[in-house]
Design an enzyme around this catalytic site. Structure first.
Site, PDB file in Angstrom:
ATOM      1  N   LEU A 203      -6.433 -12.469   1.637  1.00 59.95           N
ATOM      2  CA  LEU A 203      -5.525 -12.239  -0.036  1.00 59.95           C
ATOM      3  C   LEU A 203      -4.437 -11.585  -0.004  1.00 59.95           C
ATOM      4  O   LEU A 203      -3.581 -11.895  -1.114  1.00 59.95           O
ATOM      5  CB  LEU A 203      -6.780 -12.206  -1.114  1.00 59.95           C
ATOM      6  CG  LEU A 203      -7.875 -13.645  -0.871  1.00 59.95           C
ATOM      7  CD1 LEU A 203      -8.689 -13.582  -1.980  1.00 59.95           C
ATOM      8  CD2 LEU A 203      -7.249 -14.582  -1.303  1.00 59.95           C
TER       9      LEU A 203
ATOM     10  N   GLY B 253      -3.511   0.436   0.445  1.00 60.46           N
ATOM     11  CA  GLY B 253      -3.739   1.400   0.818  1.00 60.46           C
ATOM     12  C   GLY B 253      -5.157   2.149   1.389  1.00 60.46           C
ATOM     13  O   GLY B 253      -5.473   2.943   1.877  1.00 60.46           O
ATOM     14  N   PHE B 254      -6.264   0.402   0.663  1.00 57.38           N
ATOM     15  CA  PHE B 254      -7.846   1.142   0.550  1.00 57.38           C
ATOM     16  C   PHE B 254      -8.708  -0.077   1.284  1.00 57.38           C
ATOM     17  O   PHE B 254      -9.447   0.213   1.628  1.00 57.38           O
ATOM     18  CB  PHE B 254      -8.075   1.406  -0.458  1.00 57.38           C
ATOM     19  CG  PHE B 254      -7.385   2.247  -1.626  1.00 57.38           C
ATOM     20  CD1 PHE B 254      -8.059   3.695  -1.135  1.00 57.38           C
ATOM     21  CD2 PHE B 254      -6.090   2.439  -2.224  1.00 57.38           C
ATOM     22  CE1 PHE B 254      -7.145   4.776  -2.028  1.00 57.38           C
ATOM     23  CE2 PHE B 254      -5.738   3.095  -2.794  1.00 57.38           C
ATOM     24  CZ  PHE B 254      -6.381   4.844  -3.269  1.00 57.38           C
TER      25      PHE B 254
ATOM     26  N   ASP C 152      -6.935   3.140 -10.796  1.00 60.39           N
ATOM     27  CA  ASP C 152      -6.103   2.416  -9.879  1.00 60.39           C
ATOM     28  C   ASP C 152      -5.584   1.208 -10.345  1.00 60.39           C
ATOM     29  O   ASP C 152      -5.927  -0.178  -9.832  1.00 60.39           O
ATOM     30  CB  ASP C 152      -6.555   1.882  -8.792  1.00 60.39           C
ATOM     31  CG  ASP C 152      -5.425   1.823  -7.522  1.00 60.39           C
ATOM     32  OD1 ASP C 152      -4.683   2.089  -7.370  1.00 60.39           O
ATOM     33  OD2 ASP C 152      -6.332   0.585  -6.149  1.00 60.39           O
TER      34      ASP C 152
END
Length: 699
Positions: A375, A379-380, A497
């Site tokens: 999907l 960065g994580f 975030d």
């Protein structure tokens, strides 16, 4: 003239037979008895609902409501995010005369809540009395298929209901996720108590009951016209009606119910499969409700696969072990297969059992984390769509890398805690799975994907452009979710975030804040602890590089950038190309410069210009975005204030040109931002989940 004896006997016999036939006909027409149901003008009783050819003996059904061949009234069928209703076919007269008072009445019914997956049900069911059988405008999930956001609380509803709620929704002041409440025209209960009963055999001691238990229970609802007292009593199926009710209140239903009203049930489901059943039901007006014949109640439908014989559970491991011992090559293949699904599990995780998914289930749900199910990524970690094998529940699975055990216990505790959050603008976090060097977070799946795919549409892509009205509703929805996280939930949740790619769009195009992998919790009234700096470049509040403390005000800063991003259709940091002197442009600096020049409307997304967007509303959003993204934290508003600005309850403070003359990037540099990159790379490599790539440009 005298008849002969034989003729006289014949005439007498004919008269006798005529009398018998007339009596039989009269008896038949004055008594109505249907299989499983007995009814009169002021009472009825259903001991099961069989005999109606799937319609439940004349019940009016809609939505997911059905009647099984065995006679179980199923208000839901295990489908997600749907509602169902069942009503007695004709209205009941609750007043002796049109202007008279509502008469005393008594209702009893037998129900059962059956979870399809795990041990949870969302969201609940109600018994209701209503002037109408048309509930097509009602919402599912937390509204229980009864009302919606607009109609909730209106006196014109003229609805009396008893809710059996298996979810906690703070917007309705729910006390927990296992309660019984009396509702008058609103889902905010007039009176509410945790589910249970007062046991007469134990001197009236209170016994807790779990609504979601797969066990039948009986409810009695009584109204006394003289005292206007409403009582609700709950008990297990084989326990007689307790002398002390569970919930009671005094309310004159003559101010609520119409002369003719319908009786029925409503139920709805949320993100978890749930089955709500009614097995028996009776009503008495100015009399006790007739007893339900418990011997005639149907059996509940069986859910899930048939249990495997115990003999097979013993034989199969022995046979497998023998086969592995005899065939060496099979040993190698089996070991590799087990390593493929190996998980990391420690004793302290046992208490989080219901929130932990098996890696094998997630692996098969995503077809081995195949790229066709990808999907998105950042960065994580990467996010995959999946369908759980047993429940067929659609989920989004995020894979996050971690290299250290430091802080993982606290992190998992926070993940499980966040999983209890319920809000219409927050994506539900269902649970987690842990492997060596990897953490998997399982979320409710949003079919329309993330917001950024609608903001940054490439010319070759066939994706719709959001009009301003929908964008403004998404901004308000995310603001509502953040306000709930910061002030309304049991703890303060700092998201850390907030960005367009972490705002997902549901089937009704509402914005829902997701991805809680970086969130942190702390108690109300306390200060957050210093932690490592994580998030996404372009959304960092300037003070983060100096203090390392993520607070609600740092979330407000990111939300301000998010507003500018949605309104302008530009990323927080725009790459202008290597040919120019300045290789990048900061979105907030660009908007500030236009605000100083008085050309604020020139920053609006080109695709919105000339459309039906409201200029005043657009300017309002831009000003709120600049105010939230102010470099000094003490100037930023709280999310409570932001909600008032967005709803027009409070005017936005005027932005003075002198306060906008600074360069946002300059403030960041003066605040120590130049040292941030090396700080982030060093700290994140030592402390916990996040990899050294702690941020990415605008994604």
């Amino acid at each position: 003239m005298e008849h002969p004896p034989t003729l006289r006997f014949s005439l007498q016999l004919q008269i006798f037979l005529s009398f018998v036939l007339s009596l039989a006909f009269l008896t038949t027409t004055t008594t109505t008895i249907t299989q499983g149901q007995e009814e009169e003008e002021d009472q009825f009783v259903y001991s099961g609902f069989s005999g109606g050819g799937g319609t439940g003996l004349g019940l009016t059904l809609d939505g997911t409501a059905t009647v099984t061949p065995d006679g179980v009234l199923k208000l839901t069928n295990g489908t997600l995010h749907l509602k169902g209703h069942a009503f007695y076919p004709t209205p009941c007269r609750f007043r002796k005369s049109p202007n008279g008072a509502v008469q005393s009445f008594s209702v009893t019914f037998v129900f059962c809540m059956v979870p399809v997956y795990s041990d949870q049900c969302t969201d609940g069911m109600t018994f209701l009395i209503s002037p109408t059988k048309d509930f097509s405008g009602a919402q599912h999930s937390q509204y229980l298929g009864l009302l919606n956001k607009t109609t909730d609380g209106k006196p014109s509803n003229q609805i009396f209901a008893v809710e059996l709620d298996s979810s906690q929704n703070t917007e309705f002041d729910d006390i927990d996720d296992n309660h019984v409440g009396i509702d008058i025209n609103s889902l905010t209960s007039t009176q509410v108590r945790p589910a249970g009963f007062y046991d007469d055999k134990k001197g009236g001691a209170f016994n807790n009951l779990t609504l979601v238990s797969r066990k039948e229970m009986q409810v009695w609802v009584d109204y006394d016209a003289d005292t206007t007292k409403i009582t609700v009593t709950l008990a297990p199926l084989k326990v007689a009606k307790p002398s002390r009710p569970l919930v009671s209140t005094t309310y004159n239903l003559s101010t609520v119910l119409r002369d003719k009203s319908y009786l029925g049930f409503s139920a709805s489901t949320g993100p978890i499969n749930s089955l709500y059943c009614v097995l028996g039901w009776s009503l008495g007006i100015n009399r006790a409700a007739p007893d339900i014949d418990m011997t005639k109640l149907p059996k509940l439908p069986r859910i899930g696969p048939k249990p495997r014989p115990k003999a097979m559970e013993i034989v199969l491991p022995i046979a497998s072990a023998t086969f592995i011992f005899l065939v060496g090559t099979s040993i190698v293949l089996l070991v590799r297969r087990r390593r493929k699904y190996a998980e990391l599990h420690e004793d302290w995780e046992d208490e989080y059992g219901p929130h932990r998914f098996s890696y094998k289930d997630l692996f098969h749900a995503t077809q081995g984390f195949h790229n066709k199910n990808l999907l998105g990524h950042g960065g994580f970690g990467k996010v995959y769509k999946g369908v759980l094998p047993v429940s067929k529940l659609e989920v989004a699975v995020k894979r996050v890398s971690h290299e250290s055990k430091q802080g993982i216990k606290e992190f998992i505790a926070e993940i499980v805690s966040i999983g209890r959050i319920r809000h219409r603008n927050i994506v539900q976090l269902l649970g987690y799975c842990r492997r060596k060097g990897e953490l998997l977070l399982v979320y409710e799946y949003m079919s329309n994907g993330s917001l950024d795919r609608y903001l940054y549409v490439q010319e070759e892509e066939d994706a719709p452009t959001l009009d301003w009205g929908r964008r403004f509703e998404i901004i308000k929805g995310v603001a509502s979710g953040l306000f709930y996280l910061h002030e309304r939930w049991e703890k303060v949740v700092v998201h850390r975030d907030i960005k367009a790619s972490n705002v997902l769009v549901d089937g009704e195009m509402n914005g829902r804040l997701g991805d809680f992998g970086l969130s942190r919790l702390y108690e109300h009234g306390t200060d957050p602890q210093t932690t490592r700096v994580v998030g996404t470049m372009g959304y960092f509040a300037p003070e983060l590089a100096r203090t390392g403390k993520a607070t609600p005000l740092t979330d407000v800063y990111a939300f301000g950038i998010f507003i500018l991003e949605v309104t302008c259709g530009r990323r927080p940091i725009v790459d202008k190309g290597v040919e120019e002197d300045d290789g990048s442009e900061i979105l907030v600096d660009w908007v500030v410069e236009h605000c100083r020049k008085g050309s604020l409307m020139e920053t609006v997304d080109m695709r919105l210009r000339g459309s039906s967007s409201d200029p005043d509303e657009v300017c309002l959003a831009l000003k709120i975005g600049l105010l939230c993204a102010h470099p000094f934290g003490n100037v930023r508003p709280s999310m409570r204030q932001v909600m008032k600005y967005l709803d027009g309850e409070t005017p936005v403070p005027e932005l003075m040109p002198t306060t906008l003359s600074y360069s946002m990037m300059g403030v960041l540099q003066n605040d120590g931002f130049s040292d941030y990159a090396s700080l982030s790379a060093t700290v994140s490599s030592r402390n916990g989940i996040t990899s050294s790539s702690s941020f990415s440009a605008g994604r």
